[in-house]
Design a protein around this motif. Structure first.
Motif, PDB file in Angstrom:
ATOM      1  N   ASN A   1       0.334  -1.350  -0.097  1.00  0.00           N
ATOM      2  CA  ASN A   1       0.118  -0.402   0.109  1.00  0.00           C
ATOM      3  C   ASN A   1       0.992   1.345  -0.437  1.00  0.00           C
ATOM      4  O   ASN A   1       0.875   2.260   0.969  1.00  0.00           O
ATOM      5  CB  ASN A   1      -1.052  -0.161   0.584  1.00  0.00           C
TER       6      ASN A   1
ATOM      7  N   ILE B   1      -6.770   4.339   2.288  1.00  0.00           N
ATOM      8  CA  ILE B   1      -7.598   3.363   2.499  1.00  0.00           C
ATOM      9  C   ILE B   1      -9.220   3.458   2.663  1.00  0.00           C
ATOM     10  O   ILE B   1      -9.042   3.739   4.126  1.00  0.00           O
ATOM     11  CB  ILE B   1      -6.981   2.316   3.068  1.00  0.00           C
TER      12      ILE B   1
ATOM     13  N   ASP C   1     -13.855   0.229   4.359  1.00  0.00           N
ATOM     14  CA  ASP C   1     -14.178  -1.385   3.403  1.00  0.00           C
ATOM     15  C   ASP C   1     -13.205  -1.753   3.187  1.00  0.00           C
ATOM     16  O   ASP C   1     -12.998  -3.131   1.791  1.00  0.00           O
ATOM     17  CB  ASP C   1     -15.206  -1.563   2.538  1.00  0.00           C
ATOM     18  N   ARG C   2     -11.846  -1.344   2.843  1.00  0.00           N
ATOM     19  CA  ARG C   2     -10.749  -1.545   2.504  1.00  0.00           C
ATOM     20  C   ARG C   2     -10.475  -1.439   0.546  1.00  0.00           C
ATOM     21  O   ARG C   2      -9.543  -1.992   0.311  1.00  0.00           O
ATOM     22  CB  ARG C   2     -10.550  -3.004   2.794  1.00  0.00           C
ATOM     23  N   THR C   3     -11.074  -0.212   0.297  1.00  0.00           N
ATOM     24  CA  THR C   3     -11.237   0.117  -0.827  1.00  0.00           C
ATOM     25  C   THR C   3     -10.315   1.521  -1.162  1.00  0.00           C
ATOM     26  O   THR C   3      -9.958   1.980  -0.064  1.00  0.00           O
ATOM     27  CB  THR C   3     -12.540   1.047  -1.121  1.00  0.00           C
ATOM     28  N   ARG C   4      -9.129   0.515  -2.337  1.00  0.00           N
ATOM     29  CA  ARG C   4      -7.777   1.794  -2.265  1.00  0.00           C
ATOM     30  C   ARG C   4      -8.269   3.864  -3.476  1.00  0.00           C
ATOM     31  O   ARG C   4      -9.431   2.847  -3.747  1.00  0.00           O
ATOM     32  CB  ARG C   4      -6.827   0.678  -2.898  1.00  0.00           C
TER      33      ARG C   4
ATOM     34  N   ARG D   1      -7.224   5.140  -5.464  1.00  0.00           N
ATOM     35  CA  ARG D   1      -5.444   5.235  -6.440  1.00  0.00           C
ATOM     36  C   ARG D   1      -4.765   6.987  -6.022  1.00  0.00           C
ATOM     37  O   ARG D   1      -5.822   7.984  -6.206  1.00  0.00           O
ATOM     38  CB  ARG D   1      -5.588   5.159  -7.777  1.00  0.00           C
TER      39      ARG D   1
ATOM     40  N   ARG E   1      -3.548  -5.032  -7.688  1.00  0.00           N
ATOM     41  CA  ARG E   1      -3.575  -5.593  -6.651  1.00  0.00           C
ATOM     42  C   ARG E   1      -3.141  -5.461  -5.736  1.00  0.00           C
ATOM     43  O   ARG E   1      -1.416  -5.386  -5.802  1.00  0.00           O
ATOM     44  CB  ARG E   1      -3.642  -7.655  -6.999  1.00  0.00           C
TER      45      ARG E   1
END
Length: 499
Positions: free
Chosen positions: A194, A202, A205-208, A210, A226
């Protein structure tokens, strides 16, 4: 505990030769229970507990120890309790009267039970993992930290490595561009940690989310991304291992090279040579298995991605532009103008509108000032009083004839001589150093000390014609008309004197 040999003799006598257990006990001088045990077990069974061991002194404190170990998992490893520290807390805070050894044995067993267990993974062809490592090296005679980009293809264990002065956005992007060119294709997906270069934040809900530059890189090459779990290096264990492997095998002893280009040529040769290795558990070499990876890679786009950082800013009143804590000069005509900076790994390019106005070698120092003396010459031509103290000219490595010309011009003409010297320096904006240097030396030898003479000699060298310091070669200069002397003119002057 009896040896295997005794077991063998007792069992052979009773089970093969027909000796009874009672007779075997008398013959071997063993208890009948021992003989029965030997007949039940073909090998010495060892000590076997019939019930878990009792710890009457420690049992009342097991819950306290378990809670300490549980809370330690949220801390960094260097700040976790040791067995000795747990013993001290039990003794001082809870009145524990037992020994350190008992606590140590229990803590050791609990840690062993709670250690994480991993699942062996298989990797499909055409997928990659990326990470950065660092080591010490000597580049250009200066000891520095070398940050190296690593891309591995786990299916074949092929690897690409490239070194950089710092782990920056432009190094991250350049590493991808170079790796894609090395493998001749683009992986279908790439697994990252990460890193802030790629992940802005982050979400719950652990969505990144970018970063803009990483999104541009991904949009250009169209690979899937990923990301591993935070602080879980085992999620990309292949490239983590490759970072350590390449550091130990490619960069030990510490690399010593004149430039990063030379270092990277060495690293690329090592990556290619390693493809001939055959790893444990495989019948084919890395290069043979790499063929499956290459078949699964996506094709390269027509144009490479421009691996650089983009910053919009404004030039200051001293014609400097700040980028990454360092100041780079621009021509004085662009002071106070809005400019656009492109930061590459080894170069900084500054533009204004659609025009490139400055190029500099990238500096990784802190609060550094990088000058191009030619940028300030037009201003110094107007403010010649600042010539001797001009910071951009300090340390400018000019041939000795320039200092000689400066001294002669200032001695003969004073302040106008300084201005003519700056005008001579401005010839470097157009002509090569060797041409101007030769013209200055020739002018000094001829005794023609001045800007016009030096410029004329420069043009003669460029045009490959012999020099002729004659006004006929300067048609742009105004003609001087000299009249014939008349006696009446002298008489009029004498008359004015008498009056």
């Amino acid at each position: 505990m009896y040896s295997v040999d005794i077991y063998n003799r007792v069992r052979r006598a009773c089970l093969k030769d027909g000796m009874s257990a009672r007779e075997a006990a008398r013959y071997f001088n063993k208890d009948r229970k021992t003989i029965a045990k030997m007949l039940r077990h073909e090998l010495p069974p060892g000590y076997q507990r019939s019930a878990p061991p009792r710890r009457p002194t420690l049992d009342d404190y097991v819950g306290v120890i378990d809670e300490i170990l549980r809370s330690d998992k949220a801390l960094i490893k260097k700040q976790r309790h040791t067995s000795k520290r747990i013993f001290e807390r039990l003794r001082d805070e809870h009145g524990y009267a037992g020994s350190l050894t008992t606590v140590t044995y229990y803590v050791r067993e609990q840690k062993r039970r709670t250690k994480e267990v991993f699942v062996p993974l298989s990797h499909r062809p055409g997928h990659a993992q990326v990470d950065f490592g660092e080591t010490l090296g000597v580049i250009g005679g200066v000891e520095c930290k070398v940050h190296f980009f690593v891309m591995s293809l786990p299916h074949s264990d092929a690897v690409f490595v490239k070194g950089y002065p710092a782990e920056t956005t432009e190094a991250f992007c350049d590493g991808h561009v170079s790796a894609f060119a090395f493998f001749g294709g683009i992986p279908q997906s790439i697994l990252y940690d990460n890193t802030k270069i790629a992940v802005a934040r982050i979400l719950g809900d652990r969505t990144r989310v970018r970063t803009r530059r990483f999104t541009e890189l991904q949009s250009h090459y169209l690979f899937d991304d990923r990301f591993g779990r935070p602080a879980r290096g085992n999620d990309k264990g292949n490239v983590e291992g490759m970072v350590g492997y390449t550091r130990r095998n490619f960069m030990v002893p510490a690399p010593r090279y004149d430039s990063f280009d030379d270092l990277n040529a060495h690293l690329e040769a090592k990556c290619l040579a390693r493809q001939g290795d055959k790893l444990r558990g495989h019948n084919q070499t890395i290069g043979d298995r790499l063929m499956s990876d290459l078949d699964a890679l996506m094709g390269l786009p027509v144009a490479d991605y421009e691996a650089c950082d983009h910053v919009s800013t404004r030039a200051t009143s001293i014609s400097m532009v700040r980028y990454r804590s360092n100041d780079y000069s621009v021509p004085v005509a662009y002071a106070h103008h809005d400019v656009h900076v492109r930061g590459f790994v080894h170069e900084v390019i500054i533009g204004c509108g659609n025009e490139i106005i400055a190029r500099h070698k990238r500096s990784y120092a802190a609060a550094d000032m990088i000058f191009d003396p030619l940028h300030f010459l037009p201003l110094l031509e107007q403010k010649v009083g600042a010539l001797d103290q001009a910071a951009p000219l300090q340390g400018w490595d000019l041939p000795d004839v320039f200092a000689t010309l400066h001294r002669l011009l200032e001695a003969r003409m004073g302040k106008p001589g300084k201005r003519e010297y700056v005008q001579v320096l401005r010839l470097l904006e157009t002509f090569e150093m060797s041409v101007v240097q030769g013209a200055i030396q020739q002018a000094i030898d001829m005794g023609a000390i001045g800007y016009d003479a030096v410029k004329h000699l420069v043009l003669c060298r460029v045009e490959k014609r012999p020099p002729r310091l004659d006004l006929d070669f300067y048609p742009y200069l105004p003609k001087a008309n000299v009249g014939t002397t008349r006696p009446s003119s002298y008489m009029s002057l004498m008359g004015r004197t008498a009056a």
